[in-house]
Design an enzyme around this catalytic site. Sequence first.
Site, short mmCIF file in Angstrom:
data_model
loop_
_atom_site.label_atom_id
_atom_site.label_comp_id
_atom_site.label_asym_id
_atom_site.label_seq_id
_atom_site.Cartn_x
_atom_site.Cartn_y
_atom_site.Cartn_z
N THR A 155 -20.24 -2.36 -11.45
CA THR A 155 -20.98 -3.11 -11.73
C THR A 155 -21.50 -4.40 -10.83
O THR A 155 -21.26 -4.00 -9.22
CB THR A 155 -19.60 -4.23 -12.77
OG1 THR A 155 -18.88 -4.97 -11.09
CG2 THR A 155 -18.75 -3.21 -13.51
N VAL B 298 -13.26 -1.65 -4.11
CA VAL B 298 -13.94 -3.06 -3.78
C VAL B 298 -15.58 -3.44 -2.94
O VAL B 298 -15.84 -2.07 -2.07
CB VAL B 298 -13.41 -3.55 -2.73
CG1 VAL B 298 -13.58 -4.92 -2.34
CG2 VAL B 298 -11.26 -3.75 -3.22
N LYS B 299 -16.49 -3.40 -4.19
CA LYS B 299 -17.75 -4.18 -3.34
C LYS B 299 -18.13 -5.02 -3.04
O LYS B 299 -18.08 -6.46 -2.80
CB LYS B 299 -18.67 -3.86 -4.78
CG LYS B 299 -20.17 -3.05 -4.50
CD LYS B 299 -20.11 -2.71 -6.52
CE LYS B 299 -22.23 -2.35 -5.94
NZ LYS B 299 -22.64 -3.30 -7.25
N LEU B 300 -18.95 -4.72 -1.58
CA LEU B 300 -18.89 -4.97 -0.51
C LEU B 300 -20.48 -5.27 0.15
O LEU B 300 -21.03 -4.37 0.15
CB LEU B 300 -17.99 -5.12 1.24
CG LEU B 300 -16.60 -5.70 0.78
CD1 LEU B 300 -16.04 -4.55 1.52
CD2 LEU B 300 -15.98 -6.63 0.37
#
Length: 234
Positions: free
Chosen positions: A43, A102-104
């Site tokens: 997402t 965790v998208k960074l």
Amino acid sequence: MDITKFIPLWIIYLSDMKFFIDTANLDQIREAHDLGVLDGVTTNPSLMAKEGIKGTENQYKHYVEICNIVNGDVSAEVISTDYDGMVREGEELAALNEHIVVKLPCTADGIRAVKYFAGKGIRTNCTLVFSIGQALLAAKAGATYVSPFVGRLDDISEDGTGLIRDIVEMYNYYGYNTMVLAASIRHTRHIIDCLKAGADVATCPLAAIKGLLNHPLTDSGLARFLEDYHRVNG
Ligand code: E4P
């Protein structure tokens, strides 16, 4: 000396290509899951906004709903752009469900945060990657996934799948474990090109995944089989 000559092919190609769906839409996620080939979900804030999900509490609930559908990795992106904020948000996201990654973003603070989470054993997806140099930094920091954006590069007349190929080659050469997650996939042809380039994962819209099924010879072949069956059996 090329040592791959002495390694059986089944060892080299042991891991399969994974399919993630690139959406926050629960119906589409369910449909892809029911197809039986879905390995995960990605997402981003734009995709969450498209579903009209407002406020942190609702967003977090939505991520948990996605995790309850899919037995695989679900990338949830931080909104913070500073290191401290990324760490705080990322820890909250990771605590929601064991499947959360965790998208960074691939910025200086993002890379520092990737390194921090790698040290804590929390999985990360380093996103908004458009160059081999950014992919190198993501791998050195210990990202679980790196997300090069194929479609957005093609949009500006650059070679999106060429970048996937270069990153795969560089990671293999240096032995990085970071998985190459081809993102910004726009159509079925992109999926085929990314698998030929050696991507570990392709995250795709539902239509692009379903497009893999389409072949006129499958349709005409099936029609002929049924016609022949009914001619004899009535
Ligand atoms: C995935 O992780 C990305 O957020 C996504 O693939 C971006 O796709 P787009 O370029 O079609 O917005």
